[in-house]
Design an enzyme around this catalytic site. Structure first.
Site, PDB file in Angstrom:
ATOM      1  N   HIS A 263       7.844  54.208  30.106  1.00  0.00           N
ATOM      2  CA  HIS A 263       8.993  53.731  29.332  1.00  0.00           C
ATOM      3  C   HIS A 263       9.407  52.327  29.750  1.00  0.00           C
ATOM      4  O   HIS A 263       9.598  51.448  28.907  1.00  0.00           O
ATOM      5  CB  HIS A 263      10.144  54.712  29.537  1.00  0.00           C
ATOM      6  CG  HIS A 263      11.355  54.448  28.711  1.00  0.00           C
ATOM      7  ND1 HIS A 263      11.364  54.506  27.332  1.00  0.00           N
ATOM      8  CD2 HIS A 263      12.629  54.141  29.074  1.00  0.00           C
ATOM      9  CE1 HIS A 263      12.575  54.250  26.883  1.00  0.00           C
ATOM     10  NE2 HIS A 263      13.366  54.011  27.918  1.00  0.00           N
ATOM     11  N   PHE A 264       9.551  52.101  31.042  1.00  0.00           N
ATOM     12  CA  PHE A 264       9.960  50.787  31.553  1.00  0.00           C
ATOM     13  C   PHE A 264       8.718  49.924  31.792  1.00  0.00           C
ATOM     14  O   PHE A 264       8.335  49.640  32.925  1.00  0.00           O
ATOM     15  CB  PHE A 264      10.777  50.943  32.832  1.00  0.00           C
ATOM     16  CG  PHE A 264      12.233  51.224  32.589  1.00  0.00           C
ATOM     17  CD1 PHE A 264      13.138  50.191  32.419  1.00  0.00           C
ATOM     18  CD2 PHE A 264      12.696  52.524  32.524  1.00  0.00           C
ATOM     19  CE1 PHE A 264      14.488  50.444  32.185  1.00  0.00           C
ATOM     20  CE2 PHE A 264      14.036  52.790  32.297  1.00  0.00           C
ATOM     21  CZ  PHE A 264      14.935  51.750  32.124  1.00  0.00           C
TER      22      PHE A 264
END
Length: 289
Positions: A263-264
């Site tokens: 996600h990051f």
């Protein structure tokens, strides 16, 4: 390369933002997501600031932006977008490219729908605008949207827990040795501040409003055909790669890159994303400024 750390008063909110790059260069507005802040751009800003004027605010309820308490300010995505819209007005951003991530996507896309003439290009990094992008990890949030009981609100607190931020948000789908603990440690500290949990639960409840806006966002994409780049962590447990590919339904020219991370994505691929952005913006902004 110098980064300035600034505050700008916007109505009853004091917006913190990071700024770097030549003031006369094309502008990129970086909008962060949940549960982080503009700190997530600490490695991307130096990748861009030599040739672009980069501005990265903290949304109300996040990071170092000083916003009103819940009793004086309703924490909805419409209101977050309203603050950022007025922020762009106050600091004089008349034309800018949008970088949107996670919560930054529904905030930024509301800006694009309201003022399409200001948007020169869009970069989405795991920023969703299509139902195809949702994984099956949204159960407690969906239950709260449909039945906003105290019990369902309580169940959503797991999303705010330190171990969830660290393991689900930051480390899932990555080589964990590539992820500095600085990002998730800071986010966990922000989440522990008085009142932060209730603000985030309000936003979780209101997230359903973003899905209702998807047809408006998609209509904007179809009508205005903004230059569009998706750089997507393909191992994201919340927003699937199908969410990146879906943009081509409305912007056939969309450039899509799926990166082997979570996600990051900036935690592991800031240099690669910076390179892709520079190449994309260099080839698109000249005729769109």
């Amino acid at each position: 390369m110098k980064i300035s750390y600034c505050y700008q008063k916007v109505d009853n909110t004091n917006v913190f933002y990071r700024e770097a790059g030549p003031k006369d260069a094309p502008v990129i507005l970086l909008l962060h997501g949940f549960p982080t802040s503009s700190h997530m751009f600490r490695e991307l800003i130096p990748e861009l600031a030599a040739h672009y004027h980069v501005i990265a605010p903290d949304l109300p309820g996040f990071g170092n932006t000083v916003a009103p308490p819940r009793e004086n300010f309703q924490y909805t995505f419409e209101n977050l977008s309203g603050v950022i819209k007025r922020f762009t007005d106050v600091i004089g951003l008349n034309r800018y490219a949008l970088y949107v991530f996670d919560y930054g996507a529904p905030v930024g896309y509301r800006l694009a729908v309201a003022q399409p003439e200001r948007i020169t290009a869009i970069i989405s990094q795991n920023g969703n605008a299509y139902k195809e992008g949702f994984s099956d990890e949204w159960g407690p949030w969906e239950a709260y949207w449909h039945t906003p009981t105290t019990e369902n609100r309580e169940a959503c607190k797991e999303s705010l827990a330190p171990e969830t931020i660290r393991n689900f948000q930051y480390l899932h789908g990555t080589d964990v040795s590539d992820v500095s603990p600085d990002g998730y440690t800071l986010d966990i500290a922000y989440m522990a501040r008085p009142g932060a949990e209730e603000i985030q639960l309000d936003l979780i409840l209101d997230y359903k409003s973003n899905i209702k806006c998807y047809p408006d966002f998609q209509s904007y994409f179809r009508e205005y055909q903004p230059p569009f780049l998706a750089v997507w962590g393909k191992n994201d447990p919340a927003f699937l790669p199908a969410g990146a590919e879906a943009y081509r339904q409305d912007i056939p020219s969309a450039e899509i890159h799926l990166l082997d991370t979570g996600h990051f994505a900036l935690e592991t691929h800031a240099s690669e994303i910076g390179h892709l952005m520079r190449k994309f913006l260099d080839s698109n902004l000249e005729t769109n400024q």
